[in-house]
Design an enzyme around this catalytic site. Structure first.
Site, PDB file in Angstrom:
ATOM      1  N   ALA A 105       0.785  -1.247   0.000  1.00  0.00           N
ATOM      2  CA  ALA A 105       0.000   0.000   0.000  1.00  0.00           C
ATOM      3  C   ALA A 105       0.812   1.290   0.000  1.00  0.00           C
ATOM      4  CB  ALA A 105      -0.935   0.001   1.205  1.00  0.00           C
ATOM      5  N   ALA A 106       2.087   1.235   0.391  1.00  0.00           N
ATOM      6  CA  ALA A 106       2.828   2.496   0.566  1.00  0.00           C
ATOM      7  C   ALA A 106       3.315   3.064  -0.776  1.00  0.00           C
ATOM      8  CB  ALA A 106       4.033   2.229   1.471  1.00  0.00           C
ATOM      9  N   PRO A 107       3.346   4.397  -0.924  1.00  0.00           N
ATOM     10  CA  PRO A 107       3.052   5.430   0.073  1.00  0.00           C
ATOM     11  C   PRO A 107       1.570   5.731   0.272  1.00  0.00           C
ATOM     12  CG  PRO A 107       3.789   6.451  -1.959  1.00  0.00           C
ATOM     13  CD  PRO A 107       3.904   4.962  -2.166  1.00  0.00           C
ATOM     14  N   GLY A 108       0.663   5.158  -0.566  1.00  0.00           N
ATOM     15  CA  GLY A 108      -0.737   5.252  -0.160  1.00  0.00           C
ATOM     16  C   GLY A 108      -1.771   5.700  -1.175  1.00  0.00           C
ATOM     17  N   GLY A 109      -1.356   5.951  -2.423  1.00  0.00           N
ATOM     18  CA  GLY A 109      -2.319   6.493  -3.400  1.00  0.00           C
ATOM     19  C   GLY A 109      -3.599   5.685  -3.532  1.00  0.00           C
ATOM     20  N   LYS A 110      -3.442   4.369  -3.682  1.00  0.00           N
ATOM     21  CA  LYS A 110      -4.644   3.552  -3.927  1.00  0.00           C
ATOM     22  C   LYS A 110      -5.487   3.437  -2.668  1.00  0.00           C
ATOM     23  CE  LYS A 110      -2.425   2.293  -7.799  1.00  0.00           C
ATOM     24  NZ  LYS A 110      -0.995   2.444  -8.025  1.00  0.00           N
ATOM     25  N   ARG A 132       8.529   2.342   4.545  1.00  0.00           N
ATOM     26  CA  ARG A 132       7.477   2.844   3.641  1.00  0.00           C
ATOM     27  C   ARG A 132       6.120   2.849   4.340  1.00  0.00           C
ATOM     28  NH1 ARG A 132       8.561   3.250  -1.894  1.00  0.00           N
ATOM     29  NH2 ARG A 132       6.483   2.524  -2.465  1.00  0.00           N
ATOM     30  N   ASP A 172      -1.143  -3.840  -5.823  1.00  0.00           N
ATOM     31  CA  ASP A 172      -0.379  -2.951  -6.709  1.00  0.00           C
ATOM     32  C   ASP A 172       1.054  -3.465  -6.609  1.00  0.00           C
ATOM     33  OD1 ASP A 172      -0.075  -0.708  -8.363  1.00  0.00           O
ATOM     34  OD2 ASP A 172       0.490   0.564  -6.676  1.00  0.00           O
ATOM     35  N   CYS A 225       2.744  -0.515 -12.514  1.00  0.00           N
ATOM     36  CA  CYS A 225       3.032   0.667 -13.335  1.00  0.00           C
ATOM     37  C   CYS A 225       4.078   0.266 -14.371  1.00  0.00           C
ATOM     38  CB  CYS A 225       3.426   1.868 -12.487  1.00  0.00           C
ATOM     39  SG  CYS A 225       4.784   1.574 -11.377  1.00  0.00           S
TER      40      CYS A 225
HETATM   41  N1  SAM Z   1       0.160   0.985  -3.937  1.00  0.00           N
HETATM   42  C1  SAM Z   1       1.142   1.986  -3.619  1.00  0.00           C
HETATM   43  C2  SAM Z   1       0.533   3.349  -3.858  1.00  0.00           C
HETATM   44  O1  SAM Z   1      -0.491   3.449  -4.541  1.00  0.00           O
HETATM   45  O2  SAM Z   1       1.072   4.325  -3.339  1.00  0.00           O
HETATM   46  C3  SAM Z   1       2.433   1.747  -4.384  1.00  0.00           C
HETATM   47  C4  SAM Z   1       3.024   0.379  -4.131  1.00  0.00           C
HETATM   48  S1  SAM Z   1       4.574   0.095  -4.896  1.00  0.00           S
HETATM   49  C5  SAM Z   1       4.155  -0.074  -6.551  1.00  0.00           C
HETATM   50  C6  SAM Z   1       4.908  -1.545  -4.461  1.00  0.00           C
HETATM   51  C7  SAM Z   1       5.140  -1.819  -2.986  1.00  0.00           C
HETATM   52  O3  SAM Z   1       5.432  -3.213  -2.865  1.00  0.00           O
HETATM   53  C8  SAM Z   1       6.296  -1.082  -2.327  1.00  0.00           C
HETATM   54  O4  SAM Z   1       5.798  -0.190  -1.367  1.00  0.00           O
HETATM   55  C9  SAM Z   1       7.179  -2.158  -1.703  1.00  0.00           C
HETATM   56  O5  SAM Z   1       7.539  -1.896  -0.357  1.00  0.00           O
HETATM   57  C10 SAM Z   1       6.322  -3.417  -1.787  1.00  0.00           C
HETATM   58  N2  SAM Z   1       7.111  -4.633  -2.092  1.00  0.00           N
HETATM   59  C11 SAM Z   1       8.297  -4.728  -2.715  1.00  0.00           C
HETATM   60  N3  SAM Z   1       8.674  -6.009  -2.826  1.00  0.00           N
HETATM   61  C12 SAM Z   1       7.729  -6.750  -2.237  1.00  0.00           C
HETATM   62  C13 SAM Z   1       7.533  -8.157  -2.017  1.00  0.00           C
HETATM   63  N4  SAM Z   1       8.434  -9.037  -2.438  1.00  0.00           N
HETATM   64  N5  SAM Z   1       6.427  -8.559  -1.361  1.00  0.00           N
HETATM   65  C14 SAM Z   1       5.498  -7.664  -0.952  1.00  0.00           C
HETATM   66  N6  SAM Z   1       5.611  -6.314  -1.151  1.00  0.00           N
HETATM   67  C15 SAM Z   1       6.712  -5.878  -1.774  1.00  0.00           C
END
Ligand code: SAM
Length: 325
Positions: A105-110, A132, A172, A225
């Site tokens: 979820a981080a940083p949180g848009g969705k 994060r 996401d 993305c």
């Molecule tokens: N949904 C968020 C938003 O709308 O702001 C953006 C999420 S970003 C695309 C993907 C996230 O997946 C990151 O915050 C990261 O910490 C997490 N991540 C990275 N590798 C991961 C893994 N192997 N398992 C679970 N989460 C992971």
């Protein structure tokens, strides 16, 4: 060496050229108004355009405005994000009291755009990265969202107690990030096809976890993305092959949709979907009859002084506003 664009076999040569051209333009930003804190009037005088399909979403060019450096931003009047990320919340508006998991979820848009549109729902906003998740928590607090709980676990942690539990799951997934090229030069420089390949097993594993946590009749939103089919349709195809009870469902059509090689799923390419940086979005429903979650434990009591339910779980006690039983 092949470049990112050379891997996009689903595009015509003309579409590829248009996409390359669009990636040289300034990035588009979105501002989601926190209607619980502020009205549209506070945005008067700024160079923003209201989204055609969502009256609390405003679009601007990163060159024209700096809305992040603003007292309204600090006051939680709005949240800034890639406007194409809002397609998920636009399509998941529900009257039901959903229990939702945002797995990454981080940083949180969705999470934030979903929580604003669905105040009756409870969103568990999780990110495995504690750093994060702390940022996410600050963002949720700044906007004053009482219907979001932030956690920082490996997504597999939820399998212990929450199989077939969540009505909506937002996944996401971590991806190679071609939809970030305009916003972040480093992502562009770090991009490689090897990186894409290294992420595919991670995306598959997260999709499998999401499937198990989703209840019958529930909806999974899978997004990246990335513009690459490998990270997009191919992952969704694999999920459906393994679980034929998952069916893609329609998104409300918007101008600029580039439909994926799986019917009903969509690429939002900045060349075609002008209000955004780039996403792939698939909504899938799990077949079966939807049933409300019922709280079946007898390990709770109503505290008259606090006017809250006290639930005992393992060795801890939690206070809840209400319990459906
Ligand atoms: N949904 C968020 C938003 O709308 O702001 C953006 C999420 S970003 C695309 C993907 C996230 O997946 C990151 O915050 C990261 O910490 C997490 N991540 C990275 N590798 C991961 C893994 N192997 N398992 C679970 N989460 C992971």
């Amino acid at each position: 060496m092949k470049e990112m664009i050379d891997y996009l076999n689903y595009l015509t040569e003309e579409d590829k050229n248009e996409l390359v051209k669009s990636l040289t333009l300034p990035s588009k930003k979105g501002l989601v108004l926190n209607t619980r804190r502020a009205s549209k009037a506070v945005l008067k005088g700024y160079n923003l355009t209201q989204d055609e399909y969502d009256d609390s979403l405003f679009i601007y060019s990163s060159e024209d405005e700096k809305m992040g450096k603003n007292v309204l931003h600090e006051a939680g009047a709005y949240y800034i994000l890639d406007p194409s990320a809002c397609l998920i919340s636009k399509n998941l508006i529900n009257e039901r009291k959903e229990i939702v998991l945002d797995m990454c979820a981080a940083p949180g848009g969705k999470t934030i755009s979903y929580a604003l549109k669905n105040p009756q729902s409870l969103i568990i906003a999780n990110d495995r990265s504690y750093k994060r998740a702390t940022e996410l928590s600050k963002n949720v607090e700044r906007l004053g969202l009482a219907n979001v709980v932030v956690t920082s676990y490996e997504p597999s942690y939820f399998l212990k107690d929450f199989e077939d539990f969540f009505s909506v799951i937002i996944l996401d997934a971590p991806c190679s990030g071609s939809g970030m090229f305009r916003k972040d030069e480093n992502v562009k420089e770090d991009w490689s096809y090897e990186k894409v390949l290294s992420l595919l097993p991670v995306q598959d594993e997260l999709l499998e976890i999401a499937y198990k946590l989703l209840k019958k009749g529930g909806v999974l939103s899978y997004s990246t993305c990335s513009f690459l089919e490998e990270e997009d349709e191919e992952r969704v195809r694999k999920l459906i092959d393994n679980h034929p009870d998952m069916t893609p469902i329609d998104l409300k059509h918007e101008e600029g949709f580039y439909y994926g090689t799986i019917n009903k799923t969509v690429h939002l390419l900045p060349s075609h979907y002008k209000n955004g940086e780039g996403h792939y979005i698939a909504l899938l429903r799990k077949e079966g009859e939807y049933k409300e979650n019922k709280f079946t434990s007898n390990k709770y009591r109503f505290d008259k002084d606090l006017s809250l339910y006290i639930v005992k779980y393992k060795n801890e006690e939690y206070a809840l506003n209400e319990i459906n039983d």
